[in-house]
Design a protein around this motif. Structure first.
Motif, PDB file in Angstrom:
ATOM      1  N   SER A  54       0.830  -1.203   0.000  1.00  0.00           N
ATOM      2  CA  SER A  54       0.000   0.000   0.000  1.00  0.00           C
ATOM      3  C   SER A  54       0.864   1.253   0.000  1.00  0.00           C
ATOM      4  O   SER A  54       0.553   2.237  -0.681  1.00  0.00           O
ATOM      5  N   LEU A  55       1.955   1.230   0.753  1.00  0.00           N
ATOM      6  CA  LEU A  55       2.874   2.369   0.743  1.00  0.00           C
ATOM      7  C   LEU A  55       3.550   2.511  -0.615  1.00  0.00           C
ATOM      8  O   LEU A  55       3.802   3.629  -1.084  1.00  0.00           O
ATOM      9  N   LEU A  56       3.839   1.376  -1.261  1.00  0.00           N
ATOM     10  CA  LEU A  56       4.415   1.426  -2.606  1.00  0.00           C
ATOM     11  C   LEU A  56       3.444   2.076  -3.582  1.00  0.00           C
ATOM     12  O   LEU A  56       3.832   2.904  -4.416  1.00  0.00           O
ATOM     13  N   GLY A  57       2.157   1.710  -3.471  1.00  0.00           N
ATOM     14  CA  GLY A  57       1.154   2.348  -4.317  1.00  0.00           C
ATOM     15  C   GLY A  57       0.967   3.807  -3.983  1.00  0.00           C
ATOM     16  O   GLY A  57       0.711   4.636  -4.862  1.00  0.00           O
ATOM     17  N   LEU A  58       1.106   4.159  -2.695  1.00  0.00           N
ATOM     18  CA  LEU A  58       0.973   5.553  -2.287  1.00  0.00           C
ATOM     19  C   LEU A  58       2.077   6.407  -2.887  1.00  0.00           C
ATOM     20  O   LEU A  58       1.890   7.596  -3.149  1.00  0.00           O
ATOM     21  N   GLY A  59       3.224   5.792  -3.135  1.00  0.00           N
ATOM     22  CA  GLY A  59       4.314   6.523  -3.764  1.00  0.00           C
ATOM     23  C   GLY A  59       4.096   6.776  -5.241  1.00  0.00           C
ATOM     24  O   GLY A  59       4.912   7.439  -5.885  1.00  0.00           O
TER      25      GLY A  59
ATOM     26  N   SER B  57      -2.318  -7.838  -5.859  1.00  0.00           N
ATOM     27  CA  SER B  57      -3.646  -7.247  -5.676  1.00  0.00           C
ATOM     28  C   SER B  57      -4.284  -7.556  -4.321  1.00  0.00           C
ATOM     29  O   SER B  57      -4.990  -6.698  -3.777  1.00  0.00           O
ATOM     30  N   PRO B  58      -4.073  -8.746  -3.713  1.00  0.00           N
ATOM     31  CA  PRO B  58      -4.697  -8.969  -2.400  1.00  0.00           C
ATOM     32  C   PRO B  58      -4.158  -8.061  -1.307  1.00  0.00           C
ATOM     33  O   PRO B  58      -4.826  -7.855  -0.287  1.00  0.00           O
ATOM     34  N   PHE B  59      -2.953  -7.515  -1.505  1.00  0.00           N
ATOM     35  CA  PHE B  59      -2.292  -6.777  -0.435  1.00  0.00           C
ATOM     36  C   PHE B  59      -2.251  -5.271  -0.687  1.00  0.00           C
ATOM     37  O   PHE B  59      -1.485  -4.560  -0.039  1.00  0.00           O
ATOM     38  N   VAL B  60      -3.060  -4.782  -1.621  1.00  0.00           N
ATOM     39  CA  VAL B  60      -3.046  -3.362  -1.960  1.00  0.00           C
ATOM     40  C   VAL B  60      -4.294  -2.687  -1.399  1.00  0.00           C
ATOM     41  O   VAL B  60      -5.416  -3.120  -1.663  1.00  0.00           O
ATOM     42  N   VAL B  61      -4.081  -1.637  -0.624  1.00  0.00           N
ATOM     43  CA  VAL B  61      -5.170  -0.778  -0.159  1.00  0.00           C
ATOM     44  C   VAL B  61      -5.116   0.496  -0.994  1.00  0.00           C
ATOM     45  O   VAL B  61      -4.094   1.188  -0.994  1.00  0.00           O
ATOM     46  N   PRO B  62      -6.170   0.823  -1.745  1.00  0.00           N
ATOM     47  CA  PRO B  62      -6.122   2.023  -2.589  1.00  0.00           C
ATOM     48  C   PRO B  62      -6.044   3.292  -1.750  1.00  0.00           C
ATOM     49  O   PRO B  62      -6.936   3.570  -0.943  1.00  0.00           O
ATOM     50  N   LEU B  63      -4.972   4.047  -1.943  1.00  0.00           N
ATOM     51  CA  LEU B  63      -4.766   5.281  -1.188  1.00  0.00           C
ATOM     52  C   LEU B  63      -4.602   6.498  -2.093  1.00  0.00           C
ATOM     53  O   LEU B  63      -4.836   7.621  -1.650  1.00  0.00           O
TER      54      LEU B  63
ATOM     55  N   ILE C 242     -13.358   4.719   3.392  1.00  0.00           N
ATOM     56  CA  ILE C 242     -13.923   3.377   3.194  1.00  0.00           C
ATOM     57  C   ILE C 242     -12.822   2.373   2.886  1.00  0.00           C
ATOM     58  O   ILE C 242     -12.843   1.233   3.373  1.00  0.00           O
ATOM     59  N   ALA C 243     -11.838   2.767   2.085  1.00  0.00           N
ATOM     60  CA  ALA C 243     -10.753   1.852   1.728  1.00  0.00           C
ATOM     61  C   ALA C 243      -9.972   1.416   2.962  1.00  0.00           C
ATOM     62  O   ALA C 243      -9.655   0.228   3.127  1.00  0.00           O
ATOM     63  N   VAL C 244      -9.662   2.357   3.855  1.00  0.00           N
ATOM     64  CA  VAL C 244      -8.897   2.022   5.059  1.00  0.00           C
ATOM     65  C   VAL C 244      -9.727   1.155   6.000  1.00  0.00           C
ATOM     66  O   VAL C 244      -9.247   0.146   6.540  1.00  0.00           O
TER      67      VAL C 244
ATOM     68  N   ASN D 121     -11.022  -6.515   6.841  1.00  0.00           N
ATOM     69  CA  ASN D 121     -10.591  -7.760   6.196  1.00  0.00           C
ATOM     70  C   ASN D 121      -9.434  -8.415   6.942  1.00  0.00           C
ATOM     71  O   ASN D 121      -9.365  -9.645   7.045  1.00  0.00           O
ATOM     72  N   LEU D 122      -8.522  -7.607   7.461  1.00  0.00           N
ATOM     73  CA  LEU D 122      -7.403  -8.176   8.214  1.00  0.00           C
ATOM     74  C   LEU D 122      -7.889  -8.813   9.516  1.00  0.00           C
ATOM     75  O   LEU D 122      -7.412  -9.884   9.911  1.00  0.00           O
ATOM     76  N   ILE D 123      -8.840  -8.167  10.181  1.00  0.00           N
ATOM     77  CA  ILE D 123      -9.412  -8.757  11.398  1.00  0.00           C
ATOM     78  C   ILE D 123     -10.116 -10.069  11.060  1.00  0.00           C
ATOM     79  O   ILE D 123      -9.979 -11.074  11.775  1.00  0.00           O
ATOM     80  N   SER D 124     -10.869 -10.058   9.970  1.00  0.00           N
ATOM     81  CA  SER D 124     -11.569 -11.274   9.557  1.00  0.00           C
ATOM     82  C   SER D 124     -10.583 -12.393   9.246  1.00  0.00           C
ATOM     83  O   SER D 124     -10.798 -13.552   9.625  1.00  0.00           O
ATOM     84  N   PHE D 125      -9.486 -12.059   8.579  1.00  0.00           N
ATOM     85  CA  PHE D 125      -8.472 -13.072   8.273  1.00  0.00           C
ATOM     86  C   PHE D 125      -7.878 -13.635   9.560  1.00  0.00           C
ATOM     87  O   PHE D 125      -7.644 -14.850   9.675  1.00  0.00           O
TER      88      PHE D 125
END
Length: 682
Positions: free
Chosen positions: A85-90, A115-121, A135-137, A143-147
């Motif tokens: 997610s930080l990589l996408g934020l960059g 794609s499973p590990f990307v949070v759109p920021l 909503i994304a965060v 989802n992480l809590i559910s996992f």
């Protein structure tokens, strides 16, 4: 050790006490009192299959911290999610959602893997994922809590009730099983998702409109949703807690809301359908979860992954005792065997096997069978030796009575929410009229190109009628929008009987008198390229119109196609401001250019004509126009990446056997409802 009494295969053990009935209940105690007490003390440590908890307990800071950071697989997923997610934020990667259109036809396999590990920021990713930052965060945390909940529950089930191994060894083994299970699910879900994108778009979806689904190839695929749905199905397939509604010792005693874990996890999974449609993404997870759950059930049926196996001979004997109302209590621990001997004959024993099939030495215990009262505080039905084996009939009942109905309900919810997300009402006439250059006299000019065909076949009447059917009646209230839409029937052939026939036919039609113009230029050469150059330049320079559509005279509009064309033009203007045009059909029909781009395209055609005269190979005229709209020509390079298409063909083909270019097509080809040929291209 001598046996005070030996039960045979035909008679139950000795009963204690007296009874006035032949069907009096008897209790057989096998094992010493010390062993019974030892088991009674150990039952409290048995893992529960479902925990019941209050919302305050589940969502407390301590619980969430434990779920996210104290479990090895969840901890890895959290770290990967933060890093990507930080990589996408960059702003480096990814630039958009993963989808089969990018994976299959754009070669972006790496985007699928992360794609499973990307949070759109970033704004681009948020727009692609149809989410807001908040909503994304929140969805990522949910989802992480559910996992984490799934890992905690499934590792407990895979651990089973083992007494012959250390807790560290058992935990490590159950974590390994869960890790491998997740990896298998990830690979299968990603593969199945791409397969669906291919099948229901460019394979079956090409010629079978009923099997074409636009979202199958374009739906945004980000996050853990499909893997959570797969784990949900697997967990639903496994045994329930014998006391599912008993609150945990840490729960608040004053709370009146007590939920089973499975319900909480279903709700957490369904949070993913709130911001966007994920029917193909999550549906792949449900299907994979069902298939994998059968494999898990098989492993447990064989005594691995926390499953239990009963010795058949003892089970048969137990059933005979039960038929005679004999209650059997086994006061032994999980790692021991039972041996009942009758003089020199011994019966086979009950065995609890673990997933590693370890070679620890087995201990045989022979106990005197003697009448004894049942321990009032012991629940014999909860003892390991008493639990019934998960038979094939049990699996079938579980499958048909619980798992499949749950999958069908979830699929219904996914489809229903997808329809809600994708529903877009027809654009109103006022919105379309006022949003796109309202000061320009004409919003849309549709040019029907016609020339003599083989055997004198004509389609102008049928095609033009489909256009006029979409216009309002002349005697009704006239809307300003339809005063800005006109149809021009154009030919550059002097001798064209079908043109004259159609013109005469529509002379008395009020709609045609108001909205249709007829233009004929003298000529005899049947050259489609020159025909297009002449029409575009004459009409493009004389008619002040925002859009100029190139249409063929054998492509009438499908039912509702005209309104869908207007919807597509409106959304192109709203979402792709720099677009050069809209493509709604195929070949040389349905190419709706912005007028300035259409004039540019005429120079592309002229250049091709000059190259052809020099003997060079050039693309067909319709391909040249398509390339210009795609931005695949130097003259039209500014159009790259801006083409807007309809999902399906909005016009059907009539002239399959009377093409002016000499081609021949099947009457079933290129009809209403076919997917657009460019659909699925990234």
């Amino acid at each position: 050790m001598n046996l005070g009494s030996s039960p045979s295969n035909c008679s139950p053990p000795l009963s204690s006490g007296t009874s006035s009935s032949n069907k009096s209940s008897s209790i057989v105690s096998i094992g010493t009192q010390f062993q019974q007490q030892q088991y009674a003390n150990s039952t409290s440590a048995l893992p529960a299959s479902d925990f019941s908890t209050t919302s305050a307990t589940l969502f407390s800071f301590e619980t969430i911290t434990s779920l996210l950071f104290h479990q090895p697989i969840t901890r890895i997923v959290v770290v990967l999610t933060v890093l990507h997610s930080l990589l996408g934020l960059g702003g480096k990667f990814p630039e958009h959602c993963s989808a089969p259109s990018y994976t299959l036809y754009g070669g972006e396999s790496l985007g699928l893997l992360i794609s499973p590990f990307v949070v759109p920021l970033t704004p681009t990713l948020l727009k692609s994922a149809h989410q807001t930052l908040g909503i994304a965060v929140m969805l990522a945390i949910s989802n992480l809590i559910s996992f984490g909940l799934f890992e905690e529950r499934l590792t407990t089930l895979f651990r089973g009730n083992r007494s012959r191994r250390s807790n560290t060894s058992i935990n490590r083994n159950s974590t390994r099983i869960f890790r491998n299970l997740v990896l298998v699910i990830v690979v299968l879900v990603m593969g199945l998702r791409q397969l669906f994108g291919f099948l229901f778009n460019r394979a079956l979806g090409w010629a079978y409109p009923a099997l074409f689904f636009s979202d199958s190839v374009n739906e945004c695929n980000l996050g853990l949703a499909p893997f959570l749905f797969a784990l949900l199905v697997i967990q639903a397939f496994l045994p329930d807690d014998p006391h599912p509604r008993t609150p945990s010792t840490s729960s608040t005693s004053t709370s009146v809301f007590v939920f089973r874990r499975i319900y909480v996890q279903i709700i957490l999974c369904l949070f993913n359908v709130i911001p966007k449609a994920i029917v193909w993404w999550a549906g792949s997870g449900l299907i994979v979860g069902f298939v994998v759950s059968l494999g898990v059930a098989y492993q447990r049926r064989m005594g691995r992954w926390g499953g239990k196996v009963r010795i058949t001979l003892y089970e048969k004997q137990e059933r005979r005792w039960q038929d005679q109302n004999v209650v059997v209590g086994l006061g032994i621990t999980d790692g021991q065997d039972i041996s009942m001997t009758n003089n020199s004959n011994s019966m086979e024993t009950s065995e609890d096997s673990d997933s590693e099939s370890d070679s620890d030495s087995r201990h045989s215990l022979e106990s005197t069978v003697a009448p004894a009262p049942a321990l009032p505080s012991t629940d014999y039905s909860a003892m390991p030796g008493y639990v019934k084996e998960r038979t094939t009939s049990y699996i079938a009942r579980r499958l048909g009575g619980y798992v499949l109905p749950m999958i069908l309900v979830l699929l219904f919810i996914l489809v229903a929410t997808s329809e809600l997300h994708n529903y877009k009402p027809d654009v109103s006439n006022d919105a379309l009229n006022n949003s796109i250059e309202p000061t320009t006299p004409f919003l849309l000019t549709l040019v029907i190109m016609t020339a003599p065909r083989r055997d004198g076949v004509g389609f102008i009447k049928q095609t033009l009628s489909s256009y006029l059917d979409a216009f309002p009646d002349v005697d009704g209230p006239t809307h300003p929008l339809y005063s800005r839409i006109q149809v021009i029937v154009y030919t550059h052939v002097t001798d064209h009987p079908r043109f004259d026939e159609a013109r005469t036919f529509f002379e008395t039609n009020p709609k045609a008198q108001k909205h249709v113009k007829w233009i004929r230029e003298d000529g005899a050469e049947k050259s489609q390229r020159k025909h297009l150059i002449s029409a575009i330049r004459k009409i493009g320079t004389s008619e002040d119109s925002v859009y100029m559509g190139i249409m063929e005279d054998d492509f009438p509009f499908c039912e509702g196609g005209f309104q869908t064309m207007l919807n597509t033009i409106y959304r192109a203007d709203q979402q792709v401001k720099e677009h050069c045009g809209v493509f709604i059909t195929t070949g040389g029909s349905g190419l709706i250019f912005k007028r300035s781009v259409a004039l540019t395209a005429s120079f592309v055609l002229e250049q091709d004509e000059l190259a052809k005269q020099r003997g060079m190979a050039v693309p067909a005229p319709d391909q040249a126009l398509q390339n210009c709209m795609l931005g695949n020509h130097d003259y039209c390079s500014s159009c790259a990446g801006t083409m807007v298409i309809s999902k399906t063909l909005l016009q059907g083909h009539l002239g399959h056997d009377a093409s002016t270019s000499g081609g021949h097509y099947s009457p079933k080809d290129f009809q209403c409802g076919w997917r657009h040929p460019f659909h699925g291209s990234p």
